[in-house]
Scaffold this motif. Sequence first.
Motif, short mmCIF file in Angstrom:
data_model
loop_
_atom_site.label_atom_id
_atom_site.label_comp_id
_atom_site.label_asym_id
_atom_site.label_seq_id
_atom_site.Cartn_x
_atom_site.Cartn_y
_atom_site.Cartn_z
N LEU A 89 0.84 -1.20 0.00
CA LEU A 89 0.00 0.00 0.00
C LEU A 89 0.87 1.25 0.00
CD1 LEU A 89 -2.54 -1.00 2.83
CD2 LEU A 89 -2.81 -1.33 0.35
N SER A 90 0.34 2.32 -0.57
CA SER A 90 1.04 3.60 -0.51
C SER A 90 1.01 4.12 0.93
CB SER A 90 0.37 4.62 -1.43
OG SER A 90 -0.90 4.98 -0.91
N GLU A 110 0.13 6.99 1.79
CA GLU A 110 -1.12 7.74 1.94
C GLU A 110 -2.28 6.80 2.29
OE1 GLU A 110 1.79 9.86 -0.36
OE2 GLU A 110 0.83 7.97 -0.87
N GLN A 111 -2.34 5.64 1.62
CA GLN A 111 -3.43 4.71 1.92
C GLN A 111 -3.27 4.13 3.32
OE1 GLN A 111 -4.59 1.87 -1.09
NE2 GLN A 111 -5.94 0.77 0.30
N TYR A 145 -4.37 6.75 5.80
CA TYR A 145 -5.83 6.90 5.76
C TYR A 145 -6.52 5.73 6.49
CZ TYR A 145 -10.60 6.86 3.99
OH TYR A 145 -11.97 6.82 3.89
N MET A 146 -6.10 4.51 6.16
CA MET A 146 -6.74 3.33 6.76
C MET A 146 -6.50 3.28 8.26
SD MET A 146 -6.10 0.48 3.78
CE MET A 146 -7.00 -0.83 4.61
N ASN A 148 -12.04 7.91 0.06
CA ASN A 148 -10.86 8.73 -0.22
C ASN A 148 -10.10 8.26 -1.46
OD1 ASN A 148 -9.86 11.14 0.91
ND2 ASN A 148 -8.04 10.09 1.66
N PHE A 158 -9.51 5.13 -2.27
CA PHE A 158 -8.77 3.90 -2.00
C PHE A 158 -9.69 2.69 -2.02
CE2 PHE A 158 -6.31 7.11 0.54
CZ PHE A 158 -5.19 7.12 -0.28
#
Length: 167
Positions: A30-31, A33-34, A37-38, A152, A154
Amino acid sequence: MKLIKATEKDIPLIQDLAKRSWENAYADILSGEQMDYMLSEMYSEAEISSHLNNADYHYYMIQDDNNGSYEGFIGYQHHYEEGTTKLHRIYLVPESKGKGFGKAALQFLNGKVAENRDKRIILNVNKYNAARNFYESQGYKVYGEGVFDIGNGFVMDDYLMEFLIHE
């Protein structure tokens, strides 16, 4: 190893263990950013607190009884579907992998599921997560797959796995 029922006071510890384990488990999947977010959505104080206040949802802290350190946690929900418990999360910090904690936590879960008269455990695992091999080694089988919009921009691209409880 000890499994200790989590309470509201354990929320910061759960958040820390999640972050530490995710940084290792998802670094190549995963990035950043992801992941951020998660973690902020799935492990917010409000989210974990709502789980802890659900009679069917349980968190247990995985503690190494040799040194008292917390190695991870497991979170699951009985009666997620009829006759089914969902394993929402089981995470270990990187340095504790391969020491039997995950296997023991799944055996503990099997007992809790049987006590609650569910017959099946389900979980989602990222298609690129090596944890799939661990689950298969413990008797879980892939029964489907899905791409889930988590907001978002994702998605989660997962295998759906199950374990059948035999009496």
